[in-house]
Design an enzyme around this catalytic site. Structure first.
Site, mmCIF file in Angstrom:
data_model
loop_
_atom_site.group_PDB
_atom_site.id
_atom_site.type_symbol
_atom_site.label_atom_id
_atom_site.label_comp_id
_atom_site.label_asym_id
_atom_site.label_seq_id
_atom_site.Cartn_x
_atom_site.Cartn_y
_atom_site.Cartn_z
ATOM 1 N N GLU A 1 -0.353 -4.663 -4.084
ATOM 2 C CA GLU A 1 -1.278 -3.418 -5.226
ATOM 3 C C GLU A 1 0.507 -2.653 -5.301
ATOM 4 O OE1 GLU A 1 -3.987 0.066 -4.036
ATOM 5 O OE2 GLU A 1 -4.742 -2.355 -2.512
ATOM 6 N N GLU B 1 -6.851 -6.992 4.159
ATOM 7 C CA GLU B 1 -5.635 -5.778 2.981
ATOM 8 C C GLU B 1 -4.461 -5.366 3.811
ATOM 9 O OE1 GLU B 1 -6.740 -4.527 -1.247
ATOM 10 O OE2 GLU B 1 -7.873 -5.665 -0.687
ATOM 11 N N HIS C 1 -5.246 -6.011 -8.556
ATOM 12 C CA HIS C 1 -6.143 -4.932 -7.481
ATOM 13 C C HIS C 1 -7.091 -4.217 -8.755
ATOM 14 C CE1 HIS C 1 -5.462 -0.227 -7.402
ATOM 15 N NE2 HIS C 1 -6.293 -0.799 -6.087
ATOM 16 N N GLU D 1 -11.405 -8.197 -8.280
ATOM 17 C CA GLU D 1 -12.246 -7.176 -7.606
ATOM 18 C C GLU D 1 -12.933 -6.164 -8.565
ATOM 19 O OE1 GLU D 1 -10.664 -3.559 -4.873
ATOM 20 O OE2 GLU D 1 -9.214 -4.660 -5.510
#
Length: 391
Positions: A267, A241, A317, A337
């Site tokens: 994000e 990521e 995110h 997440e």
């Protein structure tokens, strides 16, 4: 038809206890600089913004933003609030375009888009409350019985403590785990070994039947990432990521095209067009916008459609309700997440201290209520003594 009567913004400044910063906690974009003290300081956010939009009948929708809340507050109060007061909240597509186009010279990225996001989220919460339906029902309804979540609090630290945390999370039914790297280009080959040591240690605990995600948080660069990818391959990460800074779309695309480890990010991207560039250039294998940055629910739903057409999954995110509703309503959003309730550290934890109603994970899943209108959250009064609130 009830119209928007007022827009109220507040910034919640956390004054309660915090977990002190530690070295090599998480790489970040500031690592490239010579810095004294906490290199992560500019990425810790101990403030949050709430945006409450009230209609003439007294119904209130709640939006939020976590990036630079004081600046976002000014943008909403002085620019965006006057654009929506007096309007019908169900004209959400028109209101989004009005905010976007009338701030286009300065607002299409960063602070401006974050402010639009907060207003848009509040409008969607408002619409849900006005019709008595949860937001995910307005977006198309339930595509999952419940939402799978991955455990996302494995910040870099001593190997033994990371293993103990992963082992404890494993007992709670999680099948996905995300860890942060603590070392980057400035730490040389020795730092690479430290990174790999922690990845190997986590695999020892969670095995290879569970997903392991690895995050750089923009703390690497293209050269370093290209050297690391072959070394990471044997640990079978589900993704790597944000290996490079958000503006290096070409770097993302080059790393993803190597086909060694799937690259994720987004994000720190803004708007439909910004995310479309990541998708069209195959810069990411997993897209990770945050609804309270990308332009709100109106923009996020458009991004979801583009990503689905390209068969790129979207995993927003940070979790949180504004993201969960989109995940529930989109087949192309396979999981969420999840940050467990914890002492305030980086800042994501503040969501649980400001709002009530965010679902708690059970056995690696969370559930949304079919009967809770809007987003299903309210502003809490339980922790007011730990906040200084700016109106």
């Amino acid at each position: 038809m009830t119209k928007i009567k007022s827009v109220r913004t507040r910034v919640w400044n956390w004054k309660g206890p915090t977990v002190p910063p530690s070295g090599n906690f998480c790489t970040n974009a500031s690592d490239a600089l010579w810095i004294k003290g906490d290199a992560m300081a500019s990425f810790r956010f101990h403030q949050w913004l709430t945006c409450e939009i009230e209609t003439e009948d007294g119904t209130i929708g709640i939006g939020n933003a976590a990036l630079a809340p004081m600046l976002v507050k000014q943008a909403i109060d002085e620019w965006f609030a006057p654009l929506v007061v007096g309007e019908d909240p169900f004209d959400y597509a028109y209101l989004w375009e009005k905010m976007y186009r009338r701030s286009h010279a300065w607002g299409r990225k960063g602070i401006g888009m974050t402010a639009i996001s907060a207003v848009d989220i509040a409008i969607w919460d408002l619409m849900g409350k006005l019709v008595g339906k949860p937001v995910f029902k307005l977006l198309g309804g339930r595509t999952k019985e419940k939402i799978p979540v991955y455990y996302s609090k494995l910040y870099a630290g001593p190997v033994e403590s990371m293993q103990a945390e992963a082992e404890e999370a494993l007992k709670h039914g999680y099948t996905g785990f995300k860890s942060r790297f603590g070392f980057g280009p400035k730490d040389g080959m020795a730092g690479m070994r430290e990174n790999l040591k922690r990845v190997e240690a986590l695999r020892e605990v969670i095995g290879y039947d569970n997903d392991l995600m690895l995050e750089c948080y923009m703390g690497w660069n293209l050269d370093y990432a290209k050297r690391m990818l072959p070394k990471l391959a044997k640990y079978e990460p589900r993704w790597l990521e944000e290996p490079v800074i958000a503006d290096d779309v070409a770097g993302y695309a080059e790393l993803n095209a190597m086909g060694i480890v799937p690259i994720s990010g987004g994000e720190h991207e803004f708007s439909v067009i910004g995310c479309a560039e990541l998708i069209n250039r195959r810069a990411v294998s997993v897209l990770q916008y945050d609804t309270n940055r990308v332009g709100g629910i109106t923009a996020a739903q458009k991004v979801n459609a583009i990503a689905e057409a390209a068969q790129i999954p979207v995993i927003p995110h940070a979790g949180q309700m504004h993201n969960y509703h989109l995940t529930m309503a989109n087949t192309n959003c396979p999981m969420s997440e999840y940050f467990p309730v914890f002492d305030v550290e980086v800042g994501n934890e503040l969501f649980y201290y400001i709002f009530e109603g965010d679902p708690e994970a059970q056995d690696g899943f969370l559930q949304l209520d079919d009967d809770k209108p809007g987003l299903g959250i309210s502003i809490s009064d339980k922790h007011l003594s730990n906040f200084e609130i700016t109106e």
